[in-house]
Every structure is written in structure tokens, then in C-alpha cells.
Design a protein around this motif. Structure first.
Motif, PDB file in Angstrom:
ATOM      1  N   GLU A   8      57.795  33.609  45.699  1.00 10.22           N
ATOM      2  CA  GLU A   8      57.992  33.000  47.017  1.00 10.22           C
ATOM      3  C   GLU A   8      59.019  33.782  47.826  1.00 10.22           C
ATOM      4  OE1 GLU A   8      57.064  28.284  46.329  1.00 10.22           O
ATOM      5  OE2 GLU A   8      58.967  29.058  45.560  1.00 10.22           O
ATOM      6  N   HIS A  52      44.088  37.783  41.883  1.00  7.03           N
ATOM      7  CA  HIS A  52      43.654  36.452  42.308  1.00  7.03           C
ATOM      8  C   HIS A  52      42.430  36.043  41.494  1.00  7.03           C
ATOM      9  CE1 HIS A  52      41.123  33.724  44.678  1.00  7.03           C
ATOM     10  NE2 HIS A  52      42.276  33.095  44.874  1.00  7.03           N
ATOM     11  N   GLN A  96      48.526  37.157  53.408  1.00  8.16           N
ATOM     12  CA  GLN A  96      47.475  36.158  53.189  1.00  8.16           C
ATOM     13  C   GLN A  96      46.931  36.203  51.763  1.00  8.16           C
ATOM     14  OE1 GLN A  96      46.793  33.567  55.149  1.00  8.16           O
ATOM     15  NE2 GLN A  96      48.501  34.405  56.312  1.00  8.16           N
ATOM     16  N   LYS A  99      49.599  34.558  49.600  1.00 10.32           N
ATOM     17  CA  LYS A  99      49.645  33.108  49.798  1.00 10.32           C
ATOM     18  C   LYS A  99      48.480  32.450  49.059  1.00 10.32           C
ATOM     19  CE  LYS A  99      52.138  32.670  54.165  1.00 10.32           C
ATOM     20  NZ  LYS A  99      52.040  32.256  55.583  1.00 10.32           N
ATOM     21  N   HIS A 100      47.351  33.126  49.052  1.00 18.35           N
ATOM     22  CA  HIS A 100      46.161  32.673  48.326  1.00 18.35           C
ATOM     23  C   HIS A 100      46.488  32.548  46.829  1.00 18.35           C
ATOM     24  CE1 HIS A 100      41.915  31.937  48.673  1.00 18.35           C
ATOM     25  NE2 HIS A 100      41.509  33.051  48.105  1.00 18.35           N
ATOM     26  N   LEU A 102      49.560  32.296  45.529  1.00 19.19           N
ATOM     27  CA  LEU A 102      50.591  31.270  45.360  1.00 19.19           C
ATOM     28  C   LEU A 102      49.969  29.876  45.294  1.00 19.19           C
ATOM     29  CD1 LEU A 102      53.590  30.559  45.136  1.00 19.19           C
ATOM     30  CD2 LEU A 102      53.669  30.514  47.641  1.00 19.19           C
ATOM     31  N   ASN A 103      48.986  29.616  46.144  1.00 15.71           N
ATOM     32  CA  ASN A 103      48.318  28.308  46.118  1.00 15.71           C
ATOM     33  C   ASN A 103      47.640  28.057  44.782  1.00 15.71           C
ATOM     34  OD1 ASN A 103      49.097  27.734  48.747  1.00 15.71           O
ATOM     35  ND2 ASN A 103      47.218  28.551  49.629  1.00 15.71           N
ATOM     36  N   VAL A 104      46.993  29.077  44.233  1.00 18.43           N
ATOM     37  CA  VAL A 104      46.320  28.945  42.933  1.00 18.43           C
ATOM     38  C   VAL A 104      47.337  28.695  41.830  1.00 18.43           C
ATOM     39  CG1 VAL A 104      45.024  30.243  41.181  1.00 18.43           C
ATOM     40  CG2 VAL A 104      44.296  30.294  43.570  1.00 18.43           C
ATOM     41  N   LYS A 106      50.384  27.527  42.026  1.00 23.88           N
ATOM     42  CA  LYS A 106      51.036  26.216  42.161  1.00 23.88           C
ATOM     43  C   LYS A 106      50.108  25.074  41.758  1.00 23.88           C
ATOM     44  CE  LYS A 106      54.747  26.763  45.429  1.00 23.88           C
ATOM     45  NZ  LYS A 106      55.258  26.342  46.739  1.00 23.88           N
ATOM     46  N   LYS A 107      48.818  25.280  41.882  1.00 22.79           N
ATOM     47  CA  LYS A 107      47.833  24.252  41.521  1.00 22.79           C
ATOM     48  C   LYS A 107      47.575  24.224  40.008  1.00 22.79           C
ATOM     49  CE  LYS A 107      44.398  21.486  42.903  1.00 22.79           C
ATOM     50  NZ  LYS A 107      44.629  20.173  43.410  1.00 22.79           N
TER      51      LYS A 107
END
Length: 147
Positions: A8, A52, A96, A99-100, A102-104, A106-107
């Protein structure tokens, strides 16, 4: 500091660093065989795209996932980051893509980080190790961009 927190922070810091660089410094090639800072950032976009997919496949699979390597020099060459992108567009792509990721991440469930995969050299590692390695790889190349 956890790898997620480091990641982050990198997402926050790298755009400031690159936006403060002169375009000619960012695009300068010291040698035909060495990547410019722009090409290094392009390589980090390629790395993000590849990782990713790896992260998602590991998280979603109940089976052992095999991870293929990729030809990083050829990826940079085929995208021609030096000539096909300007600094702001390439930086936006990097942000971007990450961030893609990071979302994965964190999920992901805590147990997902213990799932194993097999690398192209046949070594067996966990998603947690792979993500840590991804963040370390980013830090390595950011140091190159700063030099």
C-alpha cells in the motif's frame, strides 16, 4: 511491516516519485542493453499482469497450481514501453494493475496465504511467499528507478 502495508505504501509513494522525475531522465537509456526507468516501470506492469493471474488462480483453486515463468525481456520488447507510452499513461497503468492486485489480496482469506503452488523451477511455495516475493521485487526495481 506486513507485505500488504508495504505494498500500500509503494502504491502511494511511487506515483509521487515518478511524477517528480523529468521526462528525459525517466526515458534515458544508459546502454542499449539496459532498461530505462520507463522500461523498468513497464516491466513492473508486466509483472503485475502475470502475478495478478497467479494470485487469483491460487486463491480460487482447490488443486495445486503450477506457475509458469515468463520471458521478461521479450515482454518489455513486445510492448515497446520506451516508444509506445508516455510517463503518465504508463504510471496510470501500473497504479491500476496494482490496485487490482491489492483488491484480490485483501479479499483473500487468511488460509489462502497457506495454499501452495509449484514454480517453473519445480520449487513449491505458498501464496504468502509469492506475494512477499512480489513486493520485494517491486522494492528492488523501485530502488533502480531511484538511482
Amino acid at each position: 511491516m506486513s507485505s500488504i502495508k508495504k505494498f500500500e505504501k509503494l502504491l502511494e509513494d511511487l506515483p509521487k516519485i515518478i511524477n517528480n522525475m523529468e521526462e528525459n531522465e525517466f526515458r534515458k537509456k544508459v546502454s542499449i542493453n539496459k532498461w530505462s526507468k520507463q522500461e523498468i516501470l513497464g516491466h513492473l506492469c508486466d509483472s503485475a499482469a502475470n502475478n495478478h493471474s497467479r494470485f487469483v488462480r491460487i486463491i480460487l483453486s482447490d488443486e495445486l497450481v503450477r506457475i509458469d515463468g515468463y520471458k521478461q525481456d521479450e515482454w518489455v520488447e513486445i510492448h515497446d514501453y520506451q516508444n509506445n507510452y508516455n510517463k503518465s499513461d504508463l504510471l496510470a497503468l501500473w497504479v491500476q494493475l496494482n490496485k487490482h492486485i491489492l483488491n484480490v489480496i485483501k479479499k483473500a482469506e487468511p488460509s489462502d496465504f497457506n495454499k501452495h503452488c509449484v514454480l517453473s523451477d519445480k520449487s513449491r511455495v505458498t501464496l504468502g511467499w509469492l506475494f512477499d516475493d512480489y513486493v520485494n521485487h517491486l522494492e528492488h526495481h523501485i530502488r533502480q528507478i531511484l538511482s
